[in-house]
Design a protein around this motif. Structure first.
Motif, short mmCIF file in Angstrom:
data_model
loop_
_atom_site.label_atom_id
_atom_site.label_comp_id
_atom_site.label_asym_id
_atom_site.label_seq_id
_atom_site.Cartn_x
_atom_site.Cartn_y
_atom_site.Cartn_z
N VAL A 51 -7.92 -6.19 3.44
CA VAL A 51 -8.51 -4.87 3.63
C VAL A 51 -9.66 -4.66 2.66
CG1 VAL A 51 -6.37 -3.86 4.55
CG2 VAL A 51 -6.84 -3.77 2.08
N PRO A 52 -10.54 -3.70 2.94
CA PRO A 52 -11.64 -3.42 2.00
C PRO A 52 -11.13 -2.99 0.62
CG PRO A 52 -12.03 -2.35 4.11
CD PRO A 52 -10.63 -2.90 4.15
N GLU A 78 -3.65 7.04 7.33
CA GLU A 78 -4.33 5.91 6.69
C GLU A 78 -3.84 5.79 5.25
OE1 GLU A 78 -8.52 6.73 6.91
OE2 GLU A 78 -8.56 6.61 9.09
N LEU A 79 -3.46 4.57 4.86
CA LEU A 79 -2.99 4.33 3.50
C LEU A 79 -4.09 3.72 2.63
CD1 LEU A 79 0.50 2.70 4.12
CD2 LEU A 79 0.06 4.94 3.11
N TYR A 80 -4.22 4.23 1.43
CA TYR A 80 -5.10 3.68 0.41
C TYR A 80 -4.23 3.47 -0.84
CZ TYR A 80 -8.85 5.02 3.50
OH TYR A 80 -9.68 5.12 4.59
N ASN A 97 -1.01 1.29 8.71
CA ASN A 97 -2.44 1.54 8.73
C ASN A 97 -3.04 1.48 7.33
OD1 ASN A 97 -4.67 1.91 10.30
ND2 ASN A 97 -4.40 4.11 10.58
N LEU A 98 -2.84 0.32 6.63
CA LEU A 98 -3.44 0.13 5.31
C LEU A 98 -4.94 -0.03 5.48
CD1 LEU A 98 -3.18 -0.31 2.26
CD2 LEU A 98 -2.79 -2.73 2.72
N LYS A 105 2.49 -6.92 4.61
CA LYS A 105 3.19 -6.25 5.72
C LYS A 105 2.52 -4.93 6.08
CE LYS A 105 7.53 -8.43 4.46
NZ LYS A 105 8.73 -8.29 3.66
N LEU A 106 2.10 -4.18 5.08
CA LEU A 106 1.45 -2.89 5.35
C LEU A 106 0.15 -3.07 6.12
CD1 LEU A 106 2.05 -1.00 1.98
CD2 LEU A 106 3.06 -0.45 4.21
N GLN A 107 -0.61 -4.12 5.80
CA GLN A 107 -1.87 -4.33 6.52
C GLN A 107 -1.61 -4.82 7.94
OE1 GLN A 107 -4.41 -7.06 4.37
NE2 GLN A 107 -3.20 -8.84 4.95
#
Length: 158
Positions: free
Chosen positions: A95-96, A4-6, A67-68, A61-63
Motif C-alpha cells: 500500500v502507499p 478505509e484503514l490508515y 480496505n487498508l 491480510k488487511l491489504q
C-alpha cells in the motif's frame, strides 16, 4: 462504502518508538536529537527493531481482505522514509506510504473523513484525526480494556 484503514508505523508495526526513546534517554537538547537522527543507519535500525504482535502478517491480510489504504509515518530524514518503504515492501506490504514531517499533522497529509480510520499509538494523533472529521483507534498493548476506540493488537482489525 467500506471504511478505509490508515496505519501508523512507529509504535504500531515496529517498536521503533521505544528504541528512539531508549537511545535518547537523558538527551533532550535539540542538537542532540538532530545529531542522533542524522547518525542513524536506517536500513540497519529498522531491522534491529522488534515487530509488534505479528503486525506484518496482519498488514498483509488487511491489504488483501480489508480496505487498508496506506501507512502514515512521521519521518525525520528522507533516508528514514526510503528505508521504511523498503522494509514494508520486503515484507509484502504494497500500500502507499504517506510521509509526515515533524511540523505536520497526519490529518494534513491524508484528509480525514467519516469513512477513514487511523490506527495510531499516539493519543494526540488520534484526537487530531477525530477533530478533523475522521475516526481513530488507539493501539495500546497495555490497555486494561478493549473497545471500538482502543485495541491491543492490529489483529483485532481482521
Amino acid at each position: 462504502m467500506e471504511k478505509e484503514l490508515y496505519i501508523d508505523f512507529d509504535g504500531v508495526i515496529l517498536d521503533s518508538q521505544e528504541r528512539y526513546k531508549k537511545d535518547m534517554l537523558g538527551k533532550t537538547a535539540l542538537d542532540d536529537w538532530i545529531s542522533y537522527l542524522s547518525s542513524i543507519e536506517w536500513y540497519k535500525f529498522l531491522r534491529e527493531c522488534n515487530e509488534i504482535d505479528e503486525s506484518l502478517s496482519t498488514l498483509q491480510k488487511l491489504q488483501k481482505y480489508r480496505n487498508l489504504k496506506g501507512i502514515i509515518t512521521r519521518i525525520h530524514a528522507f533516508d528514514e522514509g526510503t528505508e521504511k518503504v523498503r522494509f514494508l515492501r520486503e515484507h509484502g506490504i504494497e500500500v502507499p506510504v504517506f510521509y509526515v514531517l515533524p511540523e505536520q499533522s497526519k490529518s494534513s497529509i491524508v484528509i480525514p473523513n467519516i469513512d477513514r480510520i487511523l490506527v495510531d499509538d499516539d493519543i494526540n494523533n488520534c484526537l487530531d484525526w477525530e477533530q478533523n472529521g475522521g475516526k481513530a483507534i488507539l493501539l495500546d498493548p497495555h490497555s486494561e480494556i478493549e473497545s471500538k476506540a482502543v485495541i491491543k493488537s492490529l489483529k483485532k482489525l481482521l
